[in-house]
Write an enzyme that holds these catalytic residues in place. Sequence first.
Site, short mmCIF file in Angstrom:
data_model
loop_
_atom_site.label_atom_id
_atom_site.label_comp_id
_atom_site.label_asym_id
_atom_site.label_seq_id
_atom_site.Cartn_x
_atom_site.Cartn_y
_atom_site.Cartn_z
N GLU A 260 0.86 -1.20 0.00
CA GLU A 260 0.00 0.00 0.00
C GLU A 260 0.89 1.24 0.00
O GLU A 260 2.09 1.15 0.28
CB GLU A 260 -0.89 -0.02 1.24
N SER B 193 7.58 -2.61 3.54
CA SER B 193 8.29 -3.68 4.26
C SER B 193 7.51 -4.17 5.47
O SER B 193 7.55 -5.35 5.82
CB SER B 193 9.67 -3.18 4.72
N ASP C 290 7.40 -16.54 -0.15
CA ASP C 290 8.46 -17.56 -0.12
C ASP C 290 8.61 -18.19 -1.51
O ASP C 290 9.72 -18.42 -1.98
CB ASP C 290 8.09 -18.62 0.92
N GLY D 36 7.48 -16.68 -4.32
CA GLY D 36 7.81 -15.58 -5.24
C GLY D 36 9.29 -15.24 -5.20
O GLY D 36 9.91 -14.97 -6.23
N GLN E 139 43.62 -8.83 -19.41
CA GLN E 139 43.32 -9.52 -18.15
C GLN E 139 42.21 -8.80 -17.36
O GLN E 139 41.40 -9.45 -16.69
CB GLN E 139 44.58 -9.63 -17.29
N GLN F 126 30.28 -2.47 -18.52
CA GLN F 126 31.70 -2.08 -18.56
C GLN F 126 32.43 -2.82 -19.68
O GLN F 126 33.22 -2.21 -20.41
CB GLN F 126 32.34 -2.39 -17.19
N GLU G 103 9.59 -8.02 -3.16
CA GLU G 103 9.56 -9.34 -2.48
C GLU G 103 10.58 -9.36 -1.34
O GLU G 103 11.30 -10.34 -1.14
CB GLU G 103 9.82 -10.45 -3.50
N GLY G 104 10.61 -8.27 -0.58
CA GLY G 104 11.56 -8.13 0.52
C GLY G 104 12.81 -7.42 0.01
O GLY G 104 13.48 -7.93 -0.89
#
Length: 391
Positions: free
Chosen positions: A129, A134, A242, A244, A281, A338, A365-366
């Site tokens: 909302e 969170s 969980d 998702g 390298q 890069q 999702e967190g």
Amino acid sequence: MSVDLGLSDEQRLIAESARQFCDREIVPRARDNDRAGRFDRELAGKLGEVGYLGAPVAEEYGGRGLDYIGYGLVVEAVGRADSSARTVVSVQTSLVCGSIEQWGSEEQKREWLPRLCSGEALGCFALTEPDTGSDAANLRTRATKTDGGWSISGNKMWISMGNVADVALVFAQTDPERKHKGLACFLVPTANEGYSSQEIHGKLGLRASDTAEISLDEIEVPDSAMLGEVGDGFKIAMTALDKGRYSVAAGCVGICDGCVEASVAYATERKQFDVPIASFQLVQELIADMIVRRDAARMLVWRAGHLKDAGEPSTIETSIAKLYATESAVECANAAIQVHGGSGYVDDYPVERYLRDARVTTLYEGTSQIHKLIIGRDATGINAMTPPAPS
Ligand SMILES: Cc1cc2nc3c(=O)[nH]c(=O)nc-3n(C[C@H](O)[C@H](O)[C@H](O)COP(=O)(O)OP(=O)(O)OC[C@H]3O[C@@H](n4cnc5c(N)ncnc54)[C@H](O)[C@@H]3O)c2cc1C
């Protein structure tokens, strides 16, 4: 696929055919859909036709009955092709179908799952909302008891597919005094009077994914629209997330893989100082770091998948996989740009889209912070997520 520890022949076949499907059906559309900011409903239908919406759902309800490793392999392939398409798979499969299959009555399953799995209908998961992100238990949306049903009012924010869904899983508070024990989840057809939505514009990435702000204005639903019981809402949300989070993590392995592939191709073609830039390298270091992250993320996803398939607890392992895979997708996409130099900054190559699309995965999702707190709480037994009550 360079790491296939323990994959069965069938799982290998699922991965190969998913990759072929994605290269044929998704990759050619990804850039145009991203540029146009267009939700591709036709593509969502194709994902349903091939069985990628609701892949782990039981066959009797229209799914493919895949195990979690198989589902993860499909999501990885879709994520490598386009995270906006992957969002359709993750939301529809893990958040919507997964919740209905786990918590729904037989009638609810028969009504919604076959249509959702085939892609005939789309679903969305409306938890967040404007003032509640969170702290997901602290919902302001209210469900008030009526004769034979409920009246739901409130606002939802950032809801993937909220403008295009036929059914919304709406989380609402039935009794604020009971806090998270008062939460309930409702299956709300979006055609119902009182449901309105608005597209959220100006996103950094996931531009071909539909994202909505939803207004719920005294929507009337019958008692039979409730998923589970009053008080199950928070558990439904957490079990859905969980699943998702596993799906988001698998999609991010796909982003890492796409970054490796694009970077190796570019670095072996592009010449500077008369040699392919892959000869340097420092360029190889960028690629090597991506490969390490991709493989580590993939193994963490598979560990979580194996636990889910074995029916064992996997919340912490899923958090670890989600945290690591999403942060790795951002790192890999940044490194891939890069490697591409200036060419990586425009959409002739997929890498700039990978970066823009990956960025949101550490938020939804967190957030990464929330996952660190879940992992830390498990390790220490101390909850650092909620501030201590003022003395
Ligand atoms: C493109 C997109 C699609 C989405 N799709 C959906 C969807 O389909 N359905 C749905 O319900 N939601 C969806 N969301 C919402 C998403 O899940 C939320 O944005 C997410 O949960 C974070 O909530 P918030 O944005 O309110 O941030 P907040 O919770 O306000 O967090 C802001 C910052 O504070 C930090 N923070 C918050 N609490 C703590 C704490 N206890 N300790 C430490 N740090 C903390 C966070 O980590 C973050 O850095 C989507 C979001 C986006 C951007």
